[in-house]
Design a protein around this motif. Structure first.
Motif, PDB file in Angstrom:
ATOM      1  N   GLU A 126     -19.224   6.101 -22.593  1.00  0.00           N
ATOM      2  CA  GLU A 126     -20.603   7.051 -22.457  1.00  0.00           C
ATOM      3  C   GLU A 126     -19.920   8.390 -22.494  1.00  0.00           C
ATOM      4  OE1 GLU A 126     -23.397   4.502 -19.669  1.00  0.00           O
ATOM      5  OE2 GLU A 126     -22.315   6.160 -18.641  1.00  0.00           O
ATOM      6  N   LYS A 127     -20.587   9.416 -22.932  1.00  0.00           N
ATOM      7  CA  LYS A 127     -20.154  10.653 -23.054  1.00  0.00           C
ATOM      8  C   LYS A 127     -19.559  11.064 -21.721  1.00  0.00           C
ATOM      9  CE  LYS A 127     -22.263  15.513 -24.097  1.00  0.00           C
ATOM     10  NZ  LYS A 127     -23.199  15.966 -24.429  1.00  0.00           N
ATOM     11  N   GLY A 128     -18.501  11.985 -21.711  1.00  0.00           N
ATOM     12  CA  GLY A 128     -18.104  12.375 -20.441  1.00  0.00           C
ATOM     13  C   GLY A 128     -16.795  11.498 -19.956  1.00  0.00           C
ATOM     14  N   LYS A 129     -16.787  10.294 -20.271  1.00  0.00           N
ATOM     15  CA  LYS A 129     -15.576   9.397 -19.564  1.00  0.00           C
ATOM     16  C   LYS A 129     -14.479   9.469 -20.397  1.00  0.00           C
ATOM     17  CE  LYS A 129     -18.877   6.761 -17.424  1.00  0.00           C
ATOM     18  NZ  LYS A 129     -18.741   6.399 -15.983  1.00  0.00           N
ATOM     19  N   ASP A 130     -13.387   9.029 -19.713  1.00  0.00           N
ATOM     20  CA  ASP A 130     -11.792   9.287 -20.273  1.00  0.00           C
ATOM     21  C   ASP A 130     -11.713   7.925 -21.082  1.00  0.00           C
ATOM     22  OD1 ASP A 130     -10.530  11.034 -17.416  1.00  0.00           O
ATOM     23  OD2 ASP A 130     -11.948  11.574 -19.217  1.00  0.00           O
ATOM     24  N   VAL A 131     -10.853   7.721 -22.070  1.00  0.00           N
ATOM     25  CA  VAL A 131     -10.543   6.457 -22.738  1.00  0.00           C
ATOM     26  C   VAL A 131      -9.086   6.766 -22.891  1.00  0.00           C
ATOM     27  CG1 VAL A 131     -12.849   6.054 -23.765  1.00  0.00           C
ATOM     28  CG2 VAL A 131     -11.102   7.375 -24.882  1.00  0.00           C
ATOM     29  N   GLU A 132      -8.369   5.395 -23.069  1.00  0.00           N
ATOM     30  CA  GLU A 132      -7.036   5.290 -23.214  1.00  0.00           C
ATOM     31  C   GLU A 132      -6.917   4.294 -24.423  1.00  0.00           C
ATOM     32  OE1 GLU A 132      -4.469   6.083 -19.181  1.00  0.00           O
ATOM     33  OE2 GLU A 132      -4.450   4.169 -20.104  1.00  0.00           O
ATOM     34  N   LEU A 133      -6.356   4.786 -25.535  1.00  0.00           N
ATOM     35  CA  LEU A 133      -6.011   3.876 -26.567  1.00  0.00           C
ATOM     36  C   LEU A 133      -4.554   3.542 -26.669  1.00  0.00           C
ATOM     37  CD1 LEU A 133      -8.210   5.872 -29.291  1.00  0.00           C
ATOM     38  CD2 LEU A 133      -8.852   4.315 -27.627  1.00  0.00           C
ATOM     39  N   ARG A 134      -4.105   2.110 -27.013  1.00  0.00           N
ATOM     40  CA  ARG A 134      -2.654   1.969 -26.795  1.00  0.00           C
ATOM     41  C   ARG A 134      -2.151   1.569 -28.280  1.00  0.00           C
ATOM     42  NH1 ARG A 134       0.704  -1.344 -22.918  1.00  0.00           N
ATOM     43  NH2 ARG A 134       2.119  -2.681 -24.156  1.00  0.00           N
ATOM     44  N   CYS A 135      -1.130   1.739 -28.494  1.00  0.00           N
ATOM     45  CA  CYS A 135      -0.580   1.338 -29.660  1.00  0.00           C
ATOM     46  C   CYS A 135       0.966   0.705 -29.473  1.00  0.00           C
ATOM     47  CB  CYS A 135       0.012   2.649 -30.614  1.00  0.00           C
ATOM     48  SG  CYS A 135       0.909   2.311 -32.189  1.00  0.00           S
ATOM     49  N   ASP A 136       1.303  -0.397 -30.089  1.00  0.00           N
ATOM     50  CA  ASP A 136       2.495  -1.159 -30.018  1.00  0.00           C
ATOM     51  C   ASP A 136       3.178  -0.916 -31.181  1.00  0.00           C
ATOM     52  OD1 ASP A 136       1.046  -2.902 -27.539  1.00  0.00           O
ATOM     53  OD2 ASP A 136       3.224  -2.569 -27.131  1.00  0.00           O
ATOM     54  N   PRO A 137       4.249  -0.222 -31.547  1.00  0.00           N
ATOM     55  CA  PRO A 137       4.868  -0.348 -32.856  1.00  0.00           C
ATOM     56  C   PRO A 137       5.570  -1.355 -33.107  1.00  0.00           C
ATOM     57  CG  PRO A 137       5.990   1.090 -31.130  1.00  0.00           C
ATOM     58  CD  PRO A 137       5.032   0.461 -30.446  1.00  0.00           C
ATOM     59  N   ILE A 138       6.062  -1.290 -34.174  1.00  0.00           N
ATOM     60  CA  ILE A 138       7.247  -2.412 -34.773  1.00  0.00           C
ATOM     61  C   ILE A 138       8.520  -2.154 -33.980  1.00  0.00           C
ATOM     62  CG2 ILE A 138       8.599  -3.252 -36.740  1.00  0.00           C
ATOM     63  CD1 ILE A 138       6.104  -2.966 -38.488  1.00  0.00           C
ATOM     64  N   ILE A 186      -8.129  10.382 -24.270  1.00  0.00           N
ATOM     65  CA  ILE A 186      -9.296  11.435 -24.703  1.00  0.00           C
ATOM     66  C   ILE A 186      -9.876  11.342 -23.143  1.00  0.00           C
ATOM     67  CG2 ILE A 186     -11.039  12.143 -26.209  1.00  0.00           C
ATOM     68  CD1 ILE A 186     -10.013   9.892 -28.078  1.00  0.00           C
ATOM     69  N   GLN A 187     -10.003  12.705 -22.865  1.00  0.00           N
ATOM     70  CA  GLN A 187     -10.689  13.018 -21.597  1.00  0.00           C
ATOM     71  C   GLN A 187     -11.993  13.573 -21.803  1.00  0.00           C
ATOM     72  OE1 GLN A 187      -7.543  15.609 -19.992  1.00  0.00           O
ATOM     73  NE2 GLN A 187      -7.275  14.165 -18.244  1.00  0.00           N
ATOM     74  N   ARG A 188     -12.883  13.080 -21.010  1.00  0.00           N
ATOM     75  CA  ARG A 188     -14.345  13.877 -21.113  1.00  0.00           C
ATOM     76  C   ARG A 188     -14.913  13.679 -22.646  1.00  0.00           C
ATOM     77  NH1 ARG A 188     -10.960  17.352 -19.058  1.00  0.00           N
ATOM     78  NH2 ARG A 188     -10.963  18.841 -20.799  1.00  0.00           N
ATOM     79  N   THR A 189     -14.867  12.312 -22.907  1.00  0.00           N
ATOM     80  CA  THR A 189     -15.488  12.026 -24.412  1.00  0.00           C
ATOM     81  C   THR A 189     -16.311  13.093 -24.905  1.00  0.00           C
ATOM     82  OG1 THR A 189     -16.220  10.064 -23.721  1.00  0.00           O
ATOM     83  CG2 THR A 189     -14.023   9.789 -24.632  1.00  0.00           C
ATOM     84  N   GLN A 190     -16.637  13.079 -26.074  1.00  0.00           N
ATOM     85  CA  GLN A 190     -17.843  13.704 -26.770  1.00  0.00           C
ATOM     86  C   GLN A 190     -18.134  12.773 -27.888  1.00  0.00           C
ATOM     87  OE1 GLN A 190     -19.294  16.735 -25.414  1.00  0.00           O
ATOM     88  NE2 GLN A 190     -17.690  16.143 -23.878  1.00  0.00           N
ATOM     89  N   LEU A 241     -13.885   3.745 -31.959  1.00  0.00           N
ATOM     90  CA  LEU A 241     -14.254   4.242 -30.642  1.00  0.00           C
ATOM     91  C   LEU A 241     -15.733   4.869 -31.154  1.00  0.00           C
ATOM     92  CD1 LEU A 241     -14.081   5.509 -27.707  1.00  0.00           C
ATOM     93  CD2 LEU A 241     -13.069   7.540 -28.757  1.00  0.00           C
ATOM     94  N   LEU A 242     -16.588   4.539 -30.088  1.00  0.00           N
ATOM     95  CA  LEU A 242     -17.887   4.994 -30.225  1.00  0.00           C
ATOM     96  C   LEU A 242     -18.252   5.706 -29.004  1.00  0.00           C
ATOM     97  CD1 LEU A 242     -20.706   4.914 -31.622  1.00  0.00           C
ATOM     98  CD2 LEU A 242     -21.327   3.076 -30.626  1.00  0.00           C
ATOM     99  N   VAL A 243     -18.634   6.846 -28.986  1.00  0.00           N
ATOM    100  CA  VAL A 243     -19.200   7.480 -27.755  1.00  0.00           C
ATOM    101  C   VAL A 243     -20.493   7.719 -27.927  1.00  0.00           C
ATOM    102  CG1 VAL A 243     -18.776   9.641 -26.356  1.00  0.00           C
ATOM    103  CG2 VAL A 243     -16.920   8.631 -27.683  1.00  0.00           C
ATOM    104  N   LEU A 244     -21.379   7.379 -26.849  1.00  0.00           N
ATOM    105  CA  LEU A 244     -22.950   7.484 -26.872  1.00  0.00           C
ATOM    106  C   LEU A 244     -23.121   8.636 -26.187  1.00  0.00           C
ATOM    107  CD1 LEU A 244     -23.470   3.509 -26.033  1.00  0.00           C
ATOM    108  CD2 LEU A 244     -23.484   4.580 -28.237  1.00  0.00           C
TER     109      LEU A 244
END
Lengths: 114, 115
Positions: free
Chosen positions: A14-26, A79-83, A111-114
């Motif tokens: 939802e708009k305004g929430k924070d999200v964390e996206l993770r990456c594991d490289p080679i 991403i903080q306070r998603t838009q 990522l989909l921010v509603l």
């Protein structure tokens, strides 16, 4: 011999929430890149890491975006306070060097921010 | 600032037709140039790259690209396309002498090959 992995594969928030996206490289790849892919916009550079350092953060769209890398391996894009305009596919890539080496891409996080 | 232009956004070809996708970049110094491809449902993967030597580089699946420094171009070519070449193609540039190691990608070209 695993490739680059990313989690989650999909994230709805939802708009305004924070999200964390993770990456594991080679394993062993010292360079790590984050990109954003929006419809019709190609790949937009966000940030790259050499080891744990991020020499160029110029692509981060705003101060709501941050990224870190620990142990020269896993990276997290926050991403903080998603838009709603943050909705996109976030891609991570890794390579054994910074210039002429091939980048290996992960499957992305949609990522989909509603 | 560096930029990459891909002028063809959508291309539709019949099998066996010849392909040329345009790519122009804006940076006057030394560059490393790449073409990446994204097949439907798959990750982006490298098609070919150029950083020095013979300006005509050959990649996987019969693709080639020619670096023309005077035109700031790195066009992708294939003499005879196949249905399996249907994909999105991205040109990218990396200019280490600019003070950053970031990669700049073009907006991509969607190629559809009709069987």
């Amino acid at each position: 011999g695993a490739g680059v992995s990313q989690s989650p594969s999909n994230k709805v928030t939802e708009k305004g929430k924070d999200v964390e996206l993770r990456c594991d490289p080679i394993s062993g790849h010292t360079a790590l890149y984050w990109y954003r892919q929006s419809l019709g916009q190609g790949l937009e550079f966000l940030i790259y890491f050499q080891g744990n350092s991020a020499p160029d953060k110029s692509g981060l769209p705003s101060d709501r975006f941050s990224a870190e890398r620990t142990g020269g391996s896993v990276s997290t894009l926050t991403i903080q306070r998603t838009q709603q305009e943050d909705s996109a596919v976030y891609l991570c890539a890794s390579s054994s060097g910074l210039t002429q080496e091939t980048q290996y891409f992960g499957p992305g996080t949609r990522l989909l921010v509603l | 600032a560096q930029s990459v232009s891909q002028h063809n956004h959508h291309v539709i070809l019949s099998e066996a037709a010849s392909l040329e996708l345009g790519c122009n970049y804006s940076y006057g110094g030394t560059v490393n140039l790449f073409w990446y491809v994204q097949y439907p449902g798959q990750h982006l993967q490298l098609l070919l790259k150029y950083f020095s030597g013979d300006p005509l580089v050959k990649g996987i699946k019969g693709f080639e690209a020619e670096f023309i420094k005077s035109k700031f171009s790195f066009n992708l070519r294939k003499p005879s396309v196949q249905w399996s070449d249907t994909a999105e193609y991205f040109c990218a540039v990396n200019a280490p002498t600019s003070g950053t190691y970031k990669y700049i990608f073009g907006t991509g070209t969607r190629l559809k090959v009709l069987a």
